[in-house]
Design a protein around this motif. Structure first.
Motif, PDB file in Angstrom:
ATOM      1  N   PRO A 133      -1.071  -8.374  -2.704  1.00  0.00           N
ATOM      2  CA  PRO A 133      -1.267  -7.956  -4.103  1.00  0.00           C
ATOM      3  C   PRO A 133      -2.454  -7.022  -4.281  1.00  0.00           C
ATOM      4  N   TRP A 134      -3.318  -6.957  -3.274  1.00  0.00           N
ATOM      5  CA  TRP A 134      -4.528  -6.139  -3.382  1.00  0.00           C
ATOM      6  C   TRP A 134      -4.402  -4.799  -2.662  1.00  0.00           C
ATOM      7  N   VAL A 135      -3.758  -4.773  -1.537  1.00  0.00           N
ATOM      8  CA  VAL A 135      -3.704  -3.524  -0.766  1.00  0.00           C
ATOM      9  C   VAL A 135      -2.283  -3.133  -0.371  1.00  0.00           C
ATOM     10  N   GLY A 136      -1.298  -3.780  -0.939  1.00  0.00           N
ATOM     11  CA  GLY A 136       0.083  -3.450  -0.620  1.00  0.00           C
ATOM     12  C   GLY A 136       0.454  -2.031  -0.976  1.00  0.00           C
ATOM     13  N   ASP A 137      -0.203  -1.482  -1.991  1.00  0.00           N
ATOM     14  CA  ASP A 137       0.105  -0.109  -2.391  1.00  0.00           C
ATOM     15  C   ASP A 137      -0.259   0.891  -1.284  1.00  0.00           C
ATOM     16  N   PHE A 138      -1.231   0.538  -0.434  1.00  0.00           N
ATOM     17  CA  PHE A 138      -1.599   1.432   0.669  1.00  0.00           C
ATOM     18  C   PHE A 138      -0.441   1.559   1.654  1.00  0.00           C
ATOM     19  N   HIS A 139       0.240   0.460   1.919  1.00  0.00           N
ATOM     20  CA  HIS A 139       1.408   0.492   2.793  1.00  0.00           C
ATOM     21  C   HIS A 139       2.459   1.447   2.241  1.00  0.00           C
ATOM     22  N   ASP A 140       2.698   1.358   0.953  1.00  0.00           N
ATOM     23  CA  ASP A 140       3.704   2.221   0.338  1.00  0.00           C
ATOM     24  C   ASP A 140       3.252   3.680   0.330  1.00  0.00           C
ATOM     25  N   PHE A 141       1.955   3.900   0.179  1.00  0.00           N
ATOM     26  CA  PHE A 141       1.438   5.268   0.077  1.00  0.00           C
ATOM     27  C   PHE A 141       1.533   6.008   1.410  1.00  0.00           C
ATOM     28  N   VAL A 142       1.095   5.383   2.495  1.00  0.00           N
ATOM     29  CA  VAL A 142       1.069   6.098   3.771  1.00  0.00           C
ATOM     30  C   VAL A 142       2.378   5.982   4.542  1.00  0.00           C
ATOM     31  N   GLY A 143       3.173   4.958   4.255  1.00  0.00           N
ATOM     32  CA  GLY A 143       4.475   4.835   4.897  1.00  0.00           C
ATOM     33  C   GLY A 143       4.487   3.942   6.116  1.00  0.00           C
TER      34      GLY A 143
END
Length: 644
Positions: free
Chosen positions: A163-173
């Motif tokens: 919930p805190w850094v999951g968006d980084f996974h989506d951003f870089v792929g």
């Protein structure tokens, strides 16, 4: 999109038309990843014209029946486009006069095997376009191995679902994270001691750029420069270098313990730019220091100015001096005849490339190219490993592999487009009547006239003076109003880089934006010239830069009173490199005795109304301080050491 590779057959023999038909039919019957297409041109002139016109021409077959013109054609083609694959069609056994030609193979007219010829041509293209490391990395990621090794994100699993850094996974792929591996994967070879896929990728790069050996670097040409200098220079060795070189070169001087001979830069005061050194200055330095170990030059400069390197290299080699060229901003030069010769082609011993600057590589991805006949591979490797990370980023290595492939297979096409875009932009910017792209004559100081300096046309330096706005205001308008980011600015210029990634849509947006700004500023009063204080010369060195840098030193305030230069610094020895941005050229280097010119220059920069970014000063709460040798350190370091 699938590639298409054209194959030219050169000759006017009646049978060639039938051969082309047979080859085309054979290619159609087989799985052909390269889209082989065949055509005939009658003679050498036609071949050269077609190779210049169409970058899709990858391979040329020259019929020996064309006589002397045919036998000379391979060398002419290689001189024009070194990446071409070349074959000869000969009447029988033997070379038929092609023995010294730069050929990849020979076909016999009396043993035509269309299917076999297609396999050979396809295999040649496969070898030239191979990406050994990138392919191995993709295969490994596709294996979906569980990771019980570094890095700690374990293929991105620590990010995914967080919930805190999951968006980084989506951003870089996901692929980038799965490919972020470690030296725990032996099938991907070792950058520090390559014997497998990295070694093969580097060998292909050496062939592509015209080097004896090439090394991949994952922390930029900044590190590359240091590795080379530390390999070539022992403490006390003399290095000739232009003062306006990248600061990594000055760092290399410190680390190697070299004794530098700084050659004065050639400023363009009107635009705040620095060009190459006059040829006579370099030749005089070579004559004055025949025992120098190396000569270090920057070509091209940030603004696109290139030396005529061949006579400089020849003069240095005549004295046994190695030539190192920082070609960080000219990685693309090999792949279009309008941009050659490159430093390697001019005979340089070592060349550094910031591959990411001019080709399709990720930031920090760089290469070192070596042509030194006396290259000490063991010593170089030790120095390379001293600076390189033991945990290199594999995506950077893969991007070097891919960038080389693209440069070889379609660099000519993409650079032809980039050069056409640059020419069109130059015309359209000049047509605004407010902005103007500077020419070679504008950029080159008078003392370089006749030195053969050339301009890389993919770097457009634009004079904004008639707009009445400082360049920084134009830059802000382009960014804020038109979503355009530029490369750099001086007081009155903006630099745009045209690259392999430039597109028609981007060109139109930039041209329209500048036209709009020009209409708004057409009646504005021109920008008043900025009176730039001349950069002071390098005063004598009291000791080696390394000796001063590694002392503790003491910190002395730069300014006193109401912002005037501190007289207590006069005659002291600097421990650090002090570099204002702009222009990015050192005012002080370690070991330099501080004179009034340097001190006053720094005081004006730091104490002036317009703050300037200065590296090397300690900007504490009580103001900027400069680290200098203490009296005891100076006595030890300078005793018996002649200054100058």
């Amino acid at each position: 999109m699938k590639p298409q590779a054209r194959v030219l057959l050169v000759g006017d023999e009646p049978g060639l038309a039938g051969l082309v038909a047979a080859l085309g039919a054979a290619a159609a019957r087989r799985t052909d990843p390269f889209g082989l297409r065949f055509a005939v041109v009658a003679d050498a002139a036609g071949a050269l014209a077609e190779v210049a016109r169409d970058g899709a021409v990858q391979t040329v077959l020259v019929d020996a029946a064309g006589g002397d013109a045919a036998r000379e054609l391979p060398a002419r083609l290689k001189a024009f486009r070194p990446e071409l694959s070349l074959y000869a069609i000969v009447p029988g056994r033997g070379g038929a006069g092609f023995d010294d030609a730069p050929l990849d193979g020979v076909f016999r007219r009396d043993a035509v095997d269309a299917a076999g010829w297609c396999r050979t041509l396809s295999a040649g293209l496969a070898e030239k376009s191979a990406t050994p490391f990138y392919d191995a990395l993709r295969r490994y990621v596709a294996m979906a191995k569980d990771s019980w090794h570094t890095p700690g994100h374990s293929g991105g699993d620590s990010f995914r679902g967080s919930p805190w850094v999951g968006d980084f996974h989506d951003f870089v792929g996901e692929n980038l994270l799965r490919a972020d591996l470690s030296v725990s994967v032996p099938t991907l070879d070792s950058l520090l001691a390559p014997t497998g896929v990295i070694a093969r990728a580097q060998a292909l790069a050496a062939e592509a750029f015209g080097a004896r050996a090439t090394f991949f670097v994952t922390n930029g040409s900044s590190t590359s420069n240091k590795v080379i200098l530390q390999t070539l220079l022992a403490p006390g060795d003399v290095l000739l270098l232009d003062r306006n070189c990248h600061k990594s070169v000055h760092h290399g001087v410190i680390l190697s313990g070299a004794r530098p001979v700084y050659l004065p830069s050639t400023p363009n005061h009107r635009y705040g730019l620095f060009g190459p050194l006059p040829r006579r200055v370099i030749l005089d330095a070579i004559d004055a220091h025949p025992k120098a170990r190396a000569l270090m030059l920057t070509s091209c400069t940030y603004d696109g100015l290139r030396y005529d390197l061949a006579p400089l290299v020849e003069a240095a080699h005549a004295r046994g001096i190695k030539v190192v060229v920082d070609e960080a901003w000219y990685t693309h030069g090999r792949f279009h005849p309008a941009l050659r010769p490159t430093a390697l082609e001019a005979g340089a011993d070592y060349v550094t490339h910031s591959t990411h600057k001019g080709l399709s590589a990720l930031s920090q991805a760089a290469m070192v190219h070596v042509n030194d006949p006396g290259f000490d591979a063991r010593l170089f490797r030790e120095n390379f490993n001293m600076f390189a990370s033991t945990s290199p980023q594999y995506a950077l290595i893969a991007s070097l592999d891919v960038a080389r492939r693209q440069a070889v297979m379609e660099g000519y096409t993409l650079l032809s487009r980039a050069l056409a875009f640059a020419a069109e932009l130059r015309e359209r910017i000049d047509a605004t009547g407010v902005f103007r792209v500077l020419t070679l004559d504008d950029l080159v100081p008078a003392e370089l006239a006749g030195d053969g300096v050339r301009l890389d046309p993919t770097k457009l330096t634009v004079d904004v003076t008639p707009s009445g706005l400082p360049a920084e205001a134009v830059r802000a308008a382009l960014f804020g109003r038109f979503n355009i980011q530029v490369e750099k600015t001086t007081h009155n210029t903006i630099t745009f880089l045209v690259s392999l990634g430039s597109t028609r849509a981007k060109l139109e947006r930039l041209a329209d934006a500048l036209a709009q700004l020009a209409r708004e500023r057409r009646r504005a009063a021109p920008l008043r010239p900025l009176k730039l204080a001349p950069l002071p010369g390098i005063s004598p060195l009291a000791c080696l830069p390394r000796d001063a840098f590694f002392e503790t030193g003491e910190r002395v305030p730069l300014l006193v009173g109401q912002g005037s230069a501190n007289p207590a610094l006069l005659g002291r020895v600097s421990c650090d490199q002090v570099v204002p941005y702009p222009p990015g050229i050192p005012v002080l280097v370690p070991g330099q005795r501080i004179d009034a010119a340097a001190l006053d220059y720094l005081a004006r920069l730091v104490g002036g109304a317009r703050p300037v970014e200065v590296h090397g000063l300690d900007a504490g709460a009580d103001g900027a301080t400069l680290r200098v040798l203490s009296a005891d350190e100076e006595r030890v370091r300078t005793e018996g050491s002649p200054e100058g």
